[in-house]
Motif scaffolding. Structure first.
Motif, short mmCIF file in Angstrom:
data_model
loop_
_atom_site.label_atom_id
_atom_site.label_comp_id
_atom_site.label_asym_id
_atom_site.label_seq_id
_atom_site.Cartn_x
_atom_site.Cartn_y
_atom_site.Cartn_z
N ARG A 100 0.22 -0.90 -0.04
CA ARG A 100 -0.19 0.03 0.06
C ARG A 100 0.48 1.00 -0.11
N ALA A 101 2.47 1.76 0.97
CA ALA A 101 2.77 2.14 0.98
C ALA A 101 3.74 2.89 -0.40
N GLU A 102 4.01 0.97 -0.94
CA GLU A 102 4.72 1.32 -2.28
C GLU A 102 3.34 1.85 -3.35
N LEU A 103 2.51 1.51 -3.28
CA LEU A 103 1.19 1.95 -4.17
C LEU A 103 0.83 3.47 -4.37
N ALA A 105 2.99 5.54 -3.07
CA ALA A 105 4.43 6.40 -3.71
C ALA A 105 4.56 6.58 -5.21
N VAL A 106 3.65 5.50 -5.78
CA VAL A 106 4.11 5.71 -7.03
C VAL A 106 3.12 6.36 -7.48
N ALA A 107 2.04 6.35 -7.22
CA ALA A 107 0.72 7.56 -7.64
C ALA A 107 0.79 8.78 -7.36
N HIS A 108 1.63 9.54 -6.04
CA HIS A 108 2.19 10.59 -5.81
C HIS A 108 3.58 10.98 -6.56
N GLN A 109 4.23 9.67 -7.33
CA GLN A 109 5.42 10.93 -8.01
C GLN A 109 5.03 10.73 -9.62
N THR A 110 3.85 9.17 -9.73
CA THR A 110 3.36 10.30 -11.06
C THR A 110 2.37 11.79 -11.06
N TRP A 111 1.74 11.79 -9.47
CA TRP A 111 1.23 13.35 -9.71
C TRP A 111 1.86 14.68 -10.13
N GLU A 112 3.23 14.28 -9.56
CA GLU A 112 3.70 15.37 -9.07
C GLU A 112 4.71 15.59 -10.54
N LEU A 113 5.26 14.71 -11.67
CA LEU A 113 5.52 14.40 -13.33
C LEU A 113 4.54 15.51 -13.88
N LEU A 228 -4.61 18.63 -3.81
CA LEU A 228 -4.64 17.14 -3.37
C LEU A 228 -5.43 16.60 -1.99
N ARG A 229 -5.68 17.31 -1.60
CA ARG A 229 -6.29 16.69 -0.56
C ARG A 229 -7.90 15.73 -1.04
N ALA A 230 -8.03 16.50 -2.44
CA ALA A 230 -9.32 15.35 -3.00
C ALA A 230 -8.42 14.14 -3.54
N PHE A 231 -6.96 14.92 -3.80
CA PHE A 231 -6.28 13.62 -4.73
C PHE A 231 -6.58 12.80 -3.80
N GLU A 232 -5.66 12.55 -2.21
CA GLU A 232 -5.06 11.97 -1.49
C GLU A 232 -6.19 11.11 -1.25
N PHE A 233 -7.38 11.65 -0.65
CA PHE A 233 -8.61 11.34 -0.55
C PHE A 233 -9.05 9.65 -1.31
N LEU A 235 -7.51 8.77 -3.44
CA LEU A 235 -6.71 7.51 -3.31
C LEU A 235 -6.90 6.00 -2.54
N ALA A 236 -6.70 6.51 -1.27
CA ALA A 236 -6.59 6.24 -0.33
C ALA A 236 -8.65 4.85 -0.45
N ARG A 237 -9.66 5.93 -1.20
CA ARG A 237 -10.65 4.51 -0.93
C ARG A 237 -10.19 3.90 -2.47
N LEU A 238 -8.99 4.31 -3.37
CA LEU A 238 -9.45 3.08 -4.37
C LEU A 238 -8.02 2.20 -3.84
N LEU A 239 -7.44 2.15 -2.88
CA LEU A 239 -6.34 1.38 -2.29
C LEU A 239 -6.96 0.08 -1.60
N ASP A 240 -7.86 1.09 -0.71
CA ASP A 240 -9.32 -0.07 -0.23
C ASP A 240 -10.06 -1.59 -0.81
N GLY A 241 -9.99 -0.72 -2.80
CA GLY A 241 -10.39 -1.93 -3.16
C GLY A 241 -9.14 -2.60 -3.82
N VAL A 242 -8.40 -2.33 -3.86
CA VAL A 242 -6.87 -3.26 -4.92
C VAL A 242 -7.07 -3.99 -2.81
N ALA A 243 -7.39 -3.70 -1.33
CA ALA A 243 -7.62 -4.45 -0.53
C ALA A 243 -7.64 -5.89 -0.70
#
Length: 260
Positions: A100-103, A105-113, A228-233, A235-243
């Motif tokens: 989860r932490a790795e994904l 990080a992937v998402a934030h890296q892509t966001w910043e790019l 950024l807050r909307a993005f992180e919210f 992303l968390a819900r998306l990763l809940d689904g991946v879990a």
């Protein structure tokens, strides 16, 4: 604009640095890397539509015709640009351990790019760039979901899901920044100007749920960190689904799967 629209052989040669045979005569003034760098600088400021062979040549003090000696055309140049900006990336730095932490990080890296190079949103990669840096990014992304018991197709779907989410979320951030630059007015300033006029006309009894939620979310919608807050919210819900998928894979694969 889309990638993969140029001459396949020439694009792959340029992406992977397959050198032409040495030619007689004076050494060229520039390299392909110089051309690509100038095109990226132009796109970062003015967008991908501003990147023409003539404009890039002008930025380097060349004629448009001489530029074709380096790159066959804009289609191949765009492929090179997309691959080049991915060279800025390496393995993403995580704030914790586990998939989860790795994904995240992937998402934030892509966001910043995409915030650094917003023109990427103007380029469709339905036909992907098969260059070394884009492939390195894909490989790093896949590592985040390796050894979880997912099938190869599931692994690819998960990293694609995250990438598609980021692309949609960052578009709002890029649009907000662009509108602010064009108008000289950020979102918070715009709302302060419109809020008293809107309040006079808005009927809370007619729209009771909107009135209740709107009062509670004004700061979330119009503050400088709102995208950024909307993005992180999200992303968390998306990763809940991946879990859920990861948990299913762990049960399917047995104790050898690594759910962490």
């Amino acid at each position: 604009m889309y990638t993969g629209g140029g001459d396949p052989k020439r694009s792959m040669e340029l992406l992977w640095g397959v050198a032409d045979k040495p030619r007689r005569g004076p050494k060229p003034r520039f390299t392909v890397e110089d051309i690509v760098g100038a095109a990226i600088e132009l796109a970062d400021v003015e967008g991908i539509d501003a990147v023409t062979m003539r404009a890039v040549a002008s930025a380097l003090g060349l004629t448009a015709m001489s530029l074709y000696g380096y790159v066959p055309g804009k289609a191949e140049l765009v492929d090179l640009m997309v691959d080049r900006v991915h060279a800025e990336l390496g393995p993403p730095e995580t704030s914790g351990s586990g998939w989860r932490a790795e994904l995240e990080a992937v998402a934030h890296q892509t966001w910043e790019l995409h915030l650094r190079h917003p023109w990427l949103l103007q380029v469709s990669a339905v036909k992907p760039v098969l260059g070394p840096n884009v492939l390195a990014k894909w490989d790093n992304d896949l590592r985040a979901v390796d050894r979880l018991g997912l099938t190869p197709i599931e692994m690819d779907h998960v990293v694609t899901l995250v990438a598609n989410y980021v692309h949609g979320a960052v578009r709002s951030a890029v649009d907000l920044r662009r509108v602010g630059q064009d108008t000289g007015q950020d979102n918070d300033e715009w709302w302060r100007e419109y809020e008293p006029l809107f309040t006079e006309l808005f009927d809370g009894e007619r729209y009771p749920v909107a009135a209740s939620v709107g009062e509670a979310t004004d700061a979330e919608h119009y503050g400088p960190d709102a995208p950024l807050r909307a993005f992180e919210f999200g992303l968390a819900r998306l990763l809940d689904g991946v879990a859920v998928l990861v948990d299913q894979a762990a049960h399917r694969s047995g104790p050898e799967a690594d759910p962490l």
